[in-house]
Design a protein around this motif. Structure first.
Motif, PDB file in Angstrom:
ATOM      1  N   TYR A   1       0.856  -1.189   0.000  1.00  0.00           N
ATOM      2  CA  TYR A   1       0.000   0.000   0.000  1.00  0.00           C
ATOM      3  C   TYR A   1       0.888   1.233   0.000  1.00  0.00           C
ATOM      4  O   TYR A   1       1.969   1.232   0.592  1.00  0.00           O
ATOM      5  N   GLU A   2       0.399   2.278  -0.666  1.00  0.00           N
ATOM      6  CA  GLU A   2       1.097   3.559  -0.621  1.00  0.00           C
ATOM      7  C   GLU A   2       0.083   4.667  -0.830  1.00  0.00           C
ATOM      8  O   GLU A   2      -0.830   4.551  -1.645  1.00  0.00           O
ATOM      9  N   ASP A   3       0.242   5.738  -0.060  1.00  0.00           N
ATOM     10  CA  ASP A   3      -0.499   6.969  -0.303  1.00  0.00           C
ATOM     11  C   ASP A   3       0.474   8.123  -0.091  1.00  0.00           C
ATOM     12  O   ASP A   3       1.688   7.906  -0.015  1.00  0.00           O
ATOM     13  N   GLU A   4      -0.034   9.335  -0.004  1.00  0.00           N
ATOM     14  CA  GLU A   4       0.860  10.495   0.091  1.00  0.00           C
ATOM     15  C   GLU A   4       1.679  10.525   1.377  1.00  0.00           C
ATOM     16  O   GLU A   4       2.762  11.119   1.418  1.00  0.00           O
ATOM     17  N   ASN A   5       1.221   9.844   2.422  1.00  0.00           N
ATOM     18  CA  ASN A   5       1.909   9.885   3.716  1.00  0.00           C
ATOM     19  C   ASN A   5       2.482   8.561   4.196  1.00  0.00           C
ATOM     20  O   ASN A   5       3.304   8.541   5.105  1.00  0.00           O
ATOM     21  N   LEU A   6       2.020   7.449   3.627  1.00  0.00           N
ATOM     22  CA  LEU A   6       2.390   6.127   4.131  1.00  0.00           C
ATOM     23  C   LEU A   6       2.966   5.238   3.048  1.00  0.00           C
ATOM     24  O   LEU A   6       2.627   5.360   1.872  1.00  0.00           O
ATOM     25  N   TYR A   7       3.789   4.301   3.491  1.00  0.00           N
ATOM     26  CA  TYR A   7       4.289   3.237   2.631  1.00  0.00           C
ATOM     27  C   TYR A   7       4.195   1.954   3.445  1.00  0.00           C
ATOM     28  O   TYR A   7       4.640   1.922   4.596  1.00  0.00           O
ATOM     29  N   ALA A   8       3.613   0.911   2.876  1.00  0.00           N
ATOM     30  CA  ALA A   8       3.468  -0.367   3.568  1.00  0.00           C
ATOM     31  C   ALA A   8       4.036  -1.470   2.691  1.00  0.00           C
ATOM     32  O   ALA A   8       3.815  -1.486   1.473  1.00  0.00           O
ATOM     33  N   PHE A   9       4.735  -2.395   3.334  1.00  0.00           N
ATOM     34  CA  PHE A   9       5.386  -3.472   2.601  1.00  0.00           C
ATOM     35  C   PHE A   9       5.493  -4.716   3.479  1.00  0.00           C
ATOM     36  O   PHE A   9       5.425  -4.633   4.707  1.00  0.00           O
ATOM     37  N   TYR A  10       5.665  -5.868   2.831  1.00  0.00           N
ATOM     38  CA  TYR A  10       5.782  -7.121   3.568  1.00  0.00           C
ATOM     39  C   TYR A  10       7.113  -7.186   4.315  1.00  0.00           C
ATOM     40  O   TYR A  10       8.160  -6.833   3.769  1.00  0.00           O
TER      41      TYR A  10
ATOM     42  N   THR B   1      14.237  -1.921  16.541  1.00  0.00           N
ATOM     43  CA  THR B   1      15.537  -2.117  15.896  1.00  0.00           C
ATOM     44  C   THR B   1      15.778  -1.130  14.758  1.00  0.00           C
ATOM     45  O   THR B   1      16.927  -0.899  14.390  1.00  0.00           O
ATOM     46  N   VAL B   2      14.711  -0.573  14.200  1.00  0.00           N
ATOM     47  CA  VAL B   2      14.832   0.471  13.179  1.00  0.00           C
ATOM     48  C   VAL B   2      14.207   1.719  13.769  1.00  0.00           C
ATOM     49  O   VAL B   2      13.029   1.718  14.129  1.00  0.00           O
ATOM     50  N   PHE B   3      14.995   2.775  13.863  1.00  0.00           N
ATOM     51  CA  PHE B   3      14.523   3.991  14.525  1.00  0.00           C
ATOM     52  C   PHE B   3      13.890   4.957  13.523  1.00  0.00           C
ATOM     53  O   PHE B   3      14.348   6.063  13.293  1.00  0.00           O
ATOM     54  N   HIS B   4      12.816   4.444  12.923  1.00  0.00           N
ATOM     55  CA  HIS B   4      11.867   5.171  12.079  1.00  0.00           C
ATOM     56  C   HIS B   4      10.540   4.556  12.476  1.00  0.00           C
ATOM     57  O   HIS B   4      10.342   3.351  12.296  1.00  0.00           O
ATOM     58  N   ILE B   5       9.650   5.348  13.065  1.00  0.00           N
ATOM     59  CA  ILE B   5       8.400   4.816  13.594  1.00  0.00           C
ATOM     60  C   ILE B   5       7.710   3.941  12.544  1.00  0.00           C
ATOM     61  O   ILE B   5       7.664   4.290  11.366  1.00  0.00           O
ATOM     62  N   HIS B   6       7.230   2.794  12.989  1.00  0.00           N
ATOM     63  CA  HIS B   6       6.537   1.871  12.091  1.00  0.00           C
ATOM     64  C   HIS B   6       5.638   0.955  12.908  1.00  0.00           C
ATOM     65  O   HIS B   6       5.816   0.792  14.104  1.00  0.00           O
ATOM     66  N   PHE B   7       4.680   0.385  12.220  1.00  0.00           N
ATOM     67  CA  PHE B   7       3.686  -0.478  12.852  1.00  0.00           C
ATOM     68  C   PHE B   7       3.653  -1.800  12.108  1.00  0.00           C
ATOM     69  O   PHE B   7       3.674  -1.822  10.882  1.00  0.00           O
ATOM     70  N   HIS B   8       3.611  -2.888  12.869  1.00  0.00           N
ATOM     71  CA  HIS B   8       3.521  -4.227  12.311  1.00  0.00           C
ATOM     72  C   HIS B   8       2.048  -4.633  12.284  1.00  0.00           C
ATOM     73  O   HIS B   8       1.376  -4.580  13.321  1.00  0.00           O
ATOM     74  N   LEU B   9       1.550  -5.029  11.128  1.00  0.00           N
ATOM     75  CA  LEU B   9       0.209  -5.593  10.973  1.00  0.00           C
ATOM     76  C   LEU B   9       0.425  -7.091  10.784  1.00  0.00           C
ATOM     77  O   LEU B   9       1.028  -7.517   9.792  1.00  0.00           O
ATOM     78  N   ILE B  10      -0.036  -7.861  11.767  1.00  0.00           N
ATOM     79  CA  ILE B  10       0.265  -9.295  11.804  1.00  0.00           C
ATOM     80  C   ILE B  10      -1.038 -10.076  11.873  1.00  0.00           C
ATOM     81  O   ILE B  10      -1.896  -9.786  12.712  1.00  0.00           O
ATOM     82  N   GLY B  11      -1.199 -11.069  11.013  1.00  0.00           N
ATOM     83  CA  GLY B  11      -2.410 -11.875  11.028  1.00  0.00           C
ATOM     84  C   GLY B  11      -2.278 -13.096  10.133  1.00  0.00           C
ATOM     85  O   GLY B  11      -1.195 -13.461   9.709  1.00  0.00           O
ATOM     86  N   GLY B  12      -3.420 -13.696   9.869  1.00  0.00           N
ATOM     87  CA  GLY B  12      -3.455 -14.869   9.017  1.00  0.00           C
ATOM     88  C   GLY B  12      -3.400 -16.176   9.775  1.00  0.00           C
ATOM     89  O   GLY B  12      -3.403 -17.252   9.178  1.00  0.00           O
ATOM     90  N   ARG B  13      -3.338 -16.107  11.098  1.00  0.00           N
ATOM     91  CA  ARG B  13      -3.381 -17.290  11.961  1.00  0.00           C
ATOM     92  C   ARG B  13      -3.749 -16.829  13.354  1.00  0.00           C
ATOM     93  O   ARG B  13      -3.707 -15.641  13.665  1.00  0.00           O
ATOM     94  N   GLN B  14      -4.082 -17.794  14.222  1.00  0.00           N
ATOM     95  CA  GLN B  14      -4.356 -17.483  15.620  1.00  0.00           C
ATOM     96  C   GLN B  14      -3.058 -17.000  16.266  1.00  0.00           C
ATOM     97  O   GLN B  14      -2.035 -17.662  16.162  1.00  0.00           O
ATOM     98  N   LEU B  15      -3.102 -15.856  16.915  1.00  0.00           N
ATOM     99  CA  LEU B  15      -1.933 -15.294  17.593  1.00  0.00           C
ATOM    100  C   LEU B  15      -2.080 -15.477  19.095  1.00  0.00           C
ATOM    101  O   LEU B  15      -3.115 -15.157  19.658  1.00  0.00           O
ATOM    102  N   PHE B  16      -1.045 -15.966  19.709  1.00  0.00           N
ATOM    103  CA  PHE B  16      -1.028 -16.171  21.146  1.00  0.00           C
ATOM    104  C   PHE B  16       0.091 -15.351  21.766  1.00  0.00           C
ATOM    105  O   PHE B  16       1.116 -15.114  21.130  1.00  0.00           O
ATOM    106  N   GLY B  17      -0.077 -14.951  22.992  1.00  0.00           N
ATOM    107  CA  GLY B  17       0.990 -14.244  23.714  1.00  0.00           C
ATOM    108  C   GLY B  17       1.362 -12.949  23.061  1.00  0.00           C
ATOM    109  O   GLY B  17       0.617 -12.360  22.291  1.00  0.00           O
TER     110      GLY B  17
END
Length: 112
Positions: free
Chosen positions: A19-28, A94-110
């Motif tokens: 995904y990409e828009d004017e403010n964001l970039y998202a990648f695997y 570990t990378v000092f550029h604010i970012h968010f992890h979107l994680i799914g596709g299976r049951q997540l525990f802990g």
């Protein structure tokens, strides 16, 4: 500035864009924690959550709406997903550029 995410956003380092828009970039993520693991990164370099300012409030809202769009596009909304932000060394950043992890596709525990 030597920031891997800035280099990815500029195209100097290849990525699999989601995904990409004017403010964001998202990648695997190249080391996925689940079947779906996407990094959502603002194009503006901000080191961490602690470096956000009041003027960044619209950007933060845009990040959350971007996560929503990406989750829908990837079919994650029905079963759910996790959004993670690591802040600082003890928080696992570990990378000092604010970012968010979107994680799914299976049951997540802990914790991730």
């Amino acid at each position: 500035m030597d920031c891997i995410f800035c280099s990815i956003i500029s195209g100097d380092i290849p990525s699999k864009k989601v995904y990409e828009d004017e403010n964001l970039y998202a990648f695997y993520d190249i080391e996925p924690a689940a079947p779906t693991h996407v990094l959502i990164v603002p194009k503006k370099h901000i080191a961490s959550i602690m470096d956000l300012t009041e003027e960044d409030a619209p950007l933060v809202g845009g990040i959350l709406l971007g996560i929503q769009k990406i989750a829908k596009e990837l079919g994650l909304e029905e079963n759910g997903f996790r959004v993670v932000n690591n802040m600082g060394q003890h928080g696992g950043q570990t990378v000092f550029h604010i970012h968010f992890h979107l994680i799914g596709g299976r049951q997540l525990f802990g914790m991730v």
